[in-house]
Design a protein around this motif. Structure first.
Motif, PDB file in Angstrom:
ATOM      1  N   LYS A 358       3.990  87.706-100.748  1.00  0.00           N
ATOM      2  CA  LYS A 358       4.707  86.488-100.314  1.00  0.00           C
ATOM      3  C   LYS A 358       4.749  86.389 -98.806  1.00  0.00           C
ATOM      4  N   SER A 359       4.994  87.533 -98.143  1.00  0.00           N
ATOM      5  CA  SER A 359       5.005  87.511 -96.679  1.00  0.00           C
ATOM      6  C   SER A 359       3.636  87.123 -96.151  1.00  0.00           C
ATOM      7  N   SER A 360       2.585  87.608 -96.852  1.00  0.00           N
ATOM      8  CA  SER A 360       1.239  87.305 -96.384  1.00  0.00           C
ATOM      9  C   SER A 360       0.940  85.821 -96.501  1.00  0.00           C
ATOM     10  N   ILE A 361       1.403  85.215 -97.601  1.00  0.00           N
ATOM     11  CA  ILE A 361       1.191  83.771 -97.743  1.00  0.00           C
ATOM     12  C   ILE A 361       1.898  83.027 -96.613  1.00  0.00           C
ATOM     13  N   LEU A 362       3.113  83.485 -96.319  1.00  0.00           N
ATOM     14  CA  LEU A 362       3.855  82.856 -95.221  1.00  0.00           C
ATOM     15  C   LEU A 362       3.139  83.045 -93.900  1.00  0.00           C
ATOM     16  N   PHE A 363       2.588  84.260 -93.718  1.00  0.00           N
ATOM     17  CA  PHE A 363       1.899  84.564 -92.472  1.00  0.00           C
ATOM     18  C   PHE A 363       0.680  83.662 -92.312  1.00  0.00           C
ATOM     19  N   ILE A 364      -0.086  83.531 -93.429  1.00  0.00           N
ATOM     20  CA  ILE A 364      -1.284  82.693 -93.355  1.00  0.00           C
ATOM     21  C   ILE A 364      -0.898  81.236 -93.124  1.00  0.00           C
ATOM     22  N   ALA A 365       0.140  80.800 -93.859  1.00  0.00           N
ATOM     23  CA  ALA A 365       0.562  79.405 -93.691  1.00  0.00           C
ATOM     24  C   ALA A 365       0.996  79.166 -92.247  1.00  0.00           C
ATOM     25  N   GLY A 366       1.760  80.110 -91.701  1.00  0.00           N
ATOM     26  CA  GLY A 366       2.205  79.974 -90.314  1.00  0.00           C
ATOM     27  C   GLY A 366       1.036  79.977 -89.360  1.00  0.00           C
ATOM     28  N   PHE A 367       0.067  80.821 -89.652  1.00  0.00           N
ATOM     29  CA  PHE A 367      -1.126  80.895 -88.804  1.00  0.00           C
ATOM     30  C   PHE A 367      -1.866  79.564 -88.799  1.00  0.00           C
ATOM     31  N   PHE A 368      -2.027  78.979 -90.008  1.00  0.00           N
ATOM     32  CA  PHE A 368      -2.684  77.664 -90.073  1.00  0.00           C
ATOM     33  C   PHE A 368      -1.854  76.622 -89.327  1.00  0.00           C
ATOM     34  N   GLY A 369      -0.553  76.738 -89.491  1.00  0.00           N
ATOM     35  CA  GLY A 369       0.329  75.783 -88.826  1.00  0.00           C
ATOM     36  C   GLY A 369       0.198  75.858 -87.322  1.00  0.00           C
ATOM     37  N   ILE A 370       0.255  77.078 -86.786  1.00  0.00           N
ATOM     38  CA  ILE A 370       0.269  77.236 -85.330  1.00  0.00           C
ATOM     39  C   ILE A 370      -1.107  76.938 -84.746  1.00  0.00           C
ATOM     40  N   SER A 371      -2.151  77.075 -85.572  1.00  0.00           N
ATOM     41  CA  SER A 371      -3.492  76.772 -85.059  1.00  0.00           C
ATOM     42  C   SER A 371      -3.812  75.288 -85.135  1.00  0.00           C
ATOM     43  N   GLY A 372      -2.950  74.520 -85.773  1.00  0.00           N
ATOM     44  CA  GLY A 372      -3.146  73.082 -85.785  1.00  0.00           C
ATOM     45  C   GLY A 372      -3.924  72.569 -86.977  1.00  0.00           C
ATOM     46  N   PHE A 373      -3.650  73.130 -88.163  1.00  0.00           N
ATOM     47  CA  PHE A 373      -4.289  72.588 -89.364  1.00  0.00           C
ATOM     48  C   PHE A 373      -3.399  71.547 -90.016  1.00  0.00           C
ATOM     49  N   PRO A 374      -4.039  70.581 -90.721  1.00  0.00           N
ATOM     50  CA  PRO A 374      -3.361  69.366 -91.131  1.00  0.00           C
ATOM     51  C   PRO A 374      -1.986  69.404 -91.794  1.00  0.00           C
ATOM     52  N   PRO A 375      -1.698  70.185 -92.807  1.00  0.00           N
ATOM     53  CA  PRO A 375      -0.394  69.844 -93.405  1.00  0.00           C
ATOM     54  C   PRO A 375       0.784  70.047 -92.446  1.00  0.00           C
ATOM     55  N   PHE A 376       0.566  70.759 -91.358  1.00  0.00           N
ATOM     56  CA  PHE A 376       1.677  71.027 -90.447  1.00  0.00           C
ATOM     57  C   PHE A 376       1.635  70.083 -89.248  1.00  0.00           C
ATOM     58  N   GLY A 377       2.807  69.971 -88.600  1.00  0.00           N
ATOM     59  CA  GLY A 377       2.965  68.959 -87.553  1.00  0.00           C
ATOM     60  C   GLY A 377       2.159  69.214 -86.307  1.00  0.00           C
ATOM     61  N   ILE A 378       1.776  70.481 -86.068  1.00  0.00           N
ATOM     62  CA  ILE A 378       1.070  70.772 -84.820  1.00  0.00           C
ATOM     63  C   ILE A 378      -0.286  70.069 -84.790  1.00  0.00           C
ATOM     64  N   PHE A 379      -0.840  69.845 -85.975  1.00  0.00           N
ATOM     65  CA  PHE A 379      -2.090  69.071 -86.048  1.00  0.00           C
ATOM     66  C   PHE A 379      -1.882  67.714 -85.394  1.00  0.00           C
ATOM     67  N   LEU A 380      -0.810  67.068 -85.833  1.00  0.00           N
ATOM     68  CA  LEU A 380      -0.521  65.722 -85.334  1.00  0.00           C
ATOM     69  C   LEU A 380      -0.253  65.734 -83.833  1.00  0.00           C
ATOM     70  N   SER A 381       0.543  66.713 -83.392  1.00  0.00           N
ATOM     71  CA  SER A 381       0.940  66.703 -81.976  1.00  0.00           C
ATOM     72  C   SER A 381      -0.248  67.002 -81.070  1.00  0.00           C
ATOM     73  N   GLU A 382      -1.073  67.974 -81.481  1.00  0.00           N
ATOM     74  CA  GLU A 382      -2.240  68.280 -80.645  1.00  0.00           C
ATOM     75  C   GLU A 382      -3.213  67.104 -80.640  1.00  0.00           C
ATOM     76  N   PHE A 383      -3.343  66.447 -81.793  1.00  0.00           N
ATOM     77  CA  PHE A 383      -4.195  65.261 -81.878  1.00  0.00           C
ATOM     78  C   PHE A 383      -3.706  64.193 -80.905  1.00  0.00           C
ATOM     79  N   LEU A 384      -2.391  63.968 -80.912  1.00  0.00           N
ATOM     80  CA  LEU A 384      -1.834  62.955 -80.014  1.00  0.00           C
ATOM     81  C   LEU A 384      -2.046  63.324 -78.552  1.00  0.00           C
ATOM     82  N   ILE A 385      -1.886  64.623 -78.248  1.00  0.00           N
ATOM     83  CA  ILE A 385      -2.060  65.048 -76.848  1.00  0.00           C
ATOM     84  C   ILE A 385      -3.507  64.822 -76.415  1.00  0.00           C
ATOM     85  N   ILE A 386      -4.456  65.177 -77.305  1.00  0.00           N
ATOM     86  CA  ILE A 386      -5.861  64.981 -76.950  1.00  0.00           C
ATOM     87  C   ILE A 386      -6.161  63.490 -76.794  1.00  0.00           C
TER      88      ILE A 386
END
Lengths: 474, 211
Positions: A358-386
């Protein structure tokens, strides 16, 4: 009168040092809940402030305040299980400092006075230093010493910068209260030369606290040595507070017609931070340090977006929100790994997907999130900044920005895959449990929800900040 | 009178740069704190009760509480001298003189026309501030770095005196409180460094680094 709750929370923090551990825990939890109630009350009625000559609810302040409040609640929930597992000998220092830290950060997000915000930011340094120091090991001593000294010296420079802002008013013979609101109103009357000097000192000073390179050297040490819940709070909430001070000063500069100067500086510091994080993320042996470098990168992105302005400034605020949510979930999960493997070194960790699914799933999900993959908001924010950068015609800067993001992603991917899938012989010490997983699930879920559903009040808050910056940037 | 005090303040800076005994640096910074805190008496046009109260509190913190605290920290530490500084004592004093010249030059560039303004205030402030940063960089012992931080704060305090009276005394108490708590925390960490490493040499603190 809502802000008076802050005094109660502060007294709670002091009281914890003098009461029994059990009662201290109770005070710790109740402070978080009181803080949430205070935040909601302030959002509903932002005029209700007793010390209105010093404090003010601004939109950006309220966004940061609600992040602090929400994170703290999640971290409290995590801490219940954390404190049971770790058996700190000096638990009162942990809980007490956490509450004092919370009240200092709240003061930062609410304060309107240019000197008071300095006092509050220095108070955050002082109240969070014992948290890093909690294990009293050689390394944590070193990290604490660096943290206190570098941040205090840096912030002292910011005080000089704040004095220069006041001086730029004195020189012109104007006399008004030393608040950001008043300065914004008379911005074009201020002395330009001094205001520029002031901004440099303030950017270097608070930039030290925010983790902008090349003043970031304390950050990886402090974040990796602090216990998990504390590093989550340091990374998710404290860095934003320092950003708030820079943001508010930048606003004065823009209104004074010096926007070109200050924005350029923000872009340069932002790019340097992302660059430094990208180089160090490629070669890392410690997963908590890796996350700390990611914080430097994201602070760089926020500074960059703010400097570019317009659509990118909107993206920067969005980035700030989602970074806080995702990064603190990652830091909390990394504490689960530290419990299980007893080491922060990437080489001594492995096979997470079998041992700690379970921790690993969270870790991977967080990793995708922080790298800017779609289901997470960082995708949107980095897209807007670019998009914002391209819209302003800064093509070469945009290309450098994108390249650096790719390098950071490569470095992260390498190590995260190792942590999750590498071979590991032997058993884990402390298995994951529900209490130490739920907060991270909630944090990540909130990030997804904020991406897909628009809540009127949040949107109106962010776009209020944005309208302001769009008007300013012409 | 104010010029005399400022001259003495700058002199203390040079003494600090040239001194190798850790205990004497603490005395010097205590005296500098005293000088800096009584300065408003001679600069302010109006001496109100709040000004007097503020001066007294500054005096108490800058020249009594903090030095006494540092003195007790020093008593528990076996090392009394700074050996092999990164930049030597003669070189430091020489650099201090250069800093003074540059500060006067910068002070002349910024021409402040503020009513009570003493023209020597700005260069003295810049000198004290820069020398404080220099001490932090050029010395290895943790306690000298704390002294450097204090000297830096004194410099900023001098620069703050250029501002006309803005009634921000309540908040200035906050600045002083932060300073006091900050130095106390540094002292506690310093004591623990001494206990763990048997020395207060900051070059021993190098286990956390990249590359």
């Amino acid at each position: 009168m809502t802000d008076l709750v802050l005094i109660i929370i502060f007294l709670n923090g002091l009281l914890i040092f003098f009461t029994s551990i059990k009662f201290g825990r109770y005070l710790f939890f109740s402070s978080g809940i009181m803080h949430l109630i205070m935040t909601i009350a302030l959002i509903l009625n932002s005029q209700n402030i007793y010390f209105n000559s010093y404090l003010k609810c601004t939109y950006e302040g309220l966004v940061i305040l609600s992040i602090i409040s929400f994170l703290f609640l999640c971290i409290i929930f995590y801490s219940i299980s954390y404190l049971k597992e770790i058996q700190l000998s000096n638990e009162r220092i942990f809980t007490g400092s956490m509450v004092l830290f919370l009240s200092a950060m709240t003061l930062v997000s609410l304060s309107d006075n240019i000197i008071l915000i300095w006092v509050a930011i220095e108070a955050t340094t002082l109240s969070s230093a014992p948290l890093i120091f909690i294990h009293k090991s050689k390394k944590s001593l070193e990290a604490t010493w660096k943290y206190i000294l570098i941040c205090s010296v840096g912030i002292a420079l910011a005080l000089l910068g704040s004095f220069f802002v006041v001086l730029s008013m004195d020189i012109k013979g104007i006399n008004c209260p030393l608040t950001y609101t008043d300065f914004s109103n008379i911005a074009n009357l201020l002395d330009k030369k001094l205001l520029k000097a002031a901004f440099i000192f303030i950017l270097v000073g608070y930039g030290t606290k925010m983790g902008l390179a090349p003043m970031h050297t304390w950050l990886p040490d402090a974040h990796s040595e602090a216990p998990g819940p504390a590093s989550a709070l340091l990374s998710g909430a404290l860095l934003n507070c320092a950003f708030l001070a820079i943001y508010k000063t930048n606003k004065i500069l823009i209104l004074a017609g010096l926007g070109n100067f200050s924005n350029k500086l923000l872009i340069i510091f932002g790019i340097i931070s992302i660059f430094i994080a990208a180089t160090f993320a490629l070669k890392q042996s410690d997963y908590k340090r890796l996350l700390a470098y990611s914080s430097i990168e994201n602070m760089g992105i926020i500074a960059f977006g703010t400097g570019v302005g317009g659509l990118a400034a909107y993206g920067a605020i969005l980035h700030l929100i989602h970074h806080s949510l995702i990064k603190s979930s990652l830091f909390l999960t990394s504490q689960n790994y530290l419990f299980a493997y007893g080491s922060k070194l990437i080489d001594k960790v492995g096979n997470g997907i079998k041992l700690m699914p379970k921790s690993s799933i969270l870790f991977i999900a967080g990793f995708f999130g922080i790298s800017g993959f779609p289901p997470f908001g960082i995708f949107l924010s980095e897209f807007l900044i670019i998009m914002g950068t391209l819209k302003q015609g800064l093509y070469s800067v945009a290309i450098i920005f994108i390249m650096l993001l790719i390098i950071v992603f490569a470095g992260f991917a390498k190590y995260f895959i190792r942590i999750i899938f590498n071979n590991y012989d032997g058993n884990i010490k402390i298995p994951e449990n529900f209490q130490r997983l739920l907060p991270q699930y909630i944090l990540l879920a909130v990030s997804i929800i904020l991406t897909f559903f628009t809540f009127d009040f949040i949107n109106s808050y962010i776009s209020n900040i944005q309208i302001y910056s769009e008007v300013l940037h012409g | 009178m104010s010029n005399l005090i400022l001259t003495l303040t700058v002199l203390m800076v040079l003494f600090c740069l040239g001194s190798s005994r850790l205990l004497s640096i603490i005395y010097l910074i205590a005296f500098q704190g005293f000088l800096v805190s009584v300065l408003p008496f001679f600069i302010n046009d109006k001496i109100t009760i709040s000004v007097i109260l503020f001066i007294l509190v500054t005096l108490l913190i800058k020249s009594f509480l903090i030095p006494i605290f540092l003195y007790f920290v020093m008593k528990r530490i076996t090392i009394k001298r700074e050996i092999e500084p990164i930049i030597g004592y003669n070189g430091s004093v020489f650099l201090g003189l250069i800093i003074i010249i540059i500060s006067i030059f910068i002070g002349n560039k910024f021409n402040f026309h503020i009513n009570h303004h003493n023209t020597f205030l700005f260069p003295a402030g810049i000198t004290t501030l820069t020398s404080g940063i220099f001490l932090i960089i050029a010395r290895k012992k943790a306690i000298t770095q704390v002294i450097g931080y204090l000297m830096m704060e004194n410099g900023i305090y001098l620069l703050g005196l250029i501002l006309s009276n803005h009634n921000l005394n309540i908040i200035e108490f906050g600045i002083l409180l932060d300073l006091l708590v900050g130095v106390m925390l540094m002292g506690i960490v310093l004591h623990n460094i001494n206990k763990t490493f048997d020395d207060i040499d900051t070059t021993l603190l190098k286990s956390l680094r990249d590359l």
